[in-house]
Design a protein around this motif. Sequence first.
Motif, short mmCIF file in Angstrom:
data_model
loop_
_atom_site.label_atom_id
_atom_site.label_comp_id
_atom_site.label_asym_id
_atom_site.label_seq_id
_atom_site.Cartn_x
_atom_site.Cartn_y
_atom_site.Cartn_z
N LYS A 290 0.86 -1.19 0.00
CA LYS A 290 0.00 0.00 0.00
C LYS A 290 0.90 1.24 0.00
N VAL A 291 0.59 2.20 -0.87
CA VAL A 291 1.44 3.37 -0.99
C VAL A 291 0.65 4.66 -0.73
N SER A 292 1.27 5.55 0.00
CA SER A 292 0.82 6.94 0.11
C SER A 292 1.75 7.78 -0.73
N LEU A 293 1.21 8.47 -1.72
CA LEU A 293 2.02 9.23 -2.66
C LEU A 293 1.65 10.70 -2.60
N ILE A 294 2.63 11.55 -2.47
CA ILE A 294 2.44 13.00 -2.52
C ILE A 294 3.26 13.56 -3.66
N LEU A 295 2.58 14.17 -4.63
CA LEU A 295 3.25 14.86 -5.73
C LEU A 295 3.30 16.34 -5.40
N MET A 296 4.47 16.95 -5.60
CA MET A 296 4.68 18.34 -5.17
C MET A 296 5.16 19.23 -6.30
N LYS A 297 4.62 20.44 -6.30
CA LYS A 297 5.01 21.45 -7.29
C LYS A 297 5.36 22.74 -6.55
#
Length: 297
Positions: A290-297
């Motif tokens: 299970k993955v928690s993914l945060i994409l940041m800009k």
Amino acid sequence: MDIIEIGSGRESVSYIFGGIGSAGCNMVRGRGNALAISTGTGDLSGFSRRFHIDRSLLPAMEYAHKGIKSSGLANMEKQLIPELYGDVFVGFAGLGGRTTSIVSPYILDIARRQVIPSLFSVTLPFSVESAERVRNARETLHSVMDASNLTLIYRNDHLSEIARDMPIMKSFDLMNSIIWLPIEDISAVMTREDLDVFFKEVSGRAGFFGMGTGSGREKEKRAVSEALRGPWTRDALQLRPEVAMAIVRSASPKTLDLRDISREIEDKTTVKTLLVGTLLDEKLDPGKAKVSLILMK
């Protein structure tokens, strides 16, 4: 892609969880070390700590960024600062209302002046709400991002995707539980030794969260692929994110193939730097991740 592994240190991080305004307070209700920050007199049960801000101080808060402070505001700060003890301030707020628009950036500025880094999770109003509320939220978001190290953004419009046919109050409960997922994983994996490199990479950025589960030989790749299809990560992909954080849970984290995670993110995004950590989760089946993914800009 540059890969930075986190979570190998030994010293734990202490967090202050602060809910600002009615929506923010609801997000932290019942949580340990939760500080409810409010100007109202609503239901404040279920909080370990409370802090009331007198509404008469709101005009002074609006001018505080210009260096103009009233004695009442100075006294309020003296009482609030001891409540902000810890390594990281984690705040929550629903943007759009006048009170939250004033108080949220102000609290974050206090934390910054106390050299306490911050993560701030915000919800944005439905697009069908009043033009004034939508405008307030947009303006406040800029102020919050200026004051917070990392701002996690959730558009309420996506509730229709994740809570189809669900009563509105239950859908908000679901939303609150989703908003806590990345915070729980970050707080579980992060160590004091990671703080400097983490905040160096994420500071000043907007973050968008997605979650996914995968099984089988390519469980890591499948979990990331599902997370990238989430409604808020889709928002991030339109902005061409530069930094990502992936926290992977498994019943046997030592067997995880982090290369599959990095390749999937590199192939499907514009991310150049990946922060990655793993967590033991004995509740998961051995063949799942299970993955928690945060994409940041």
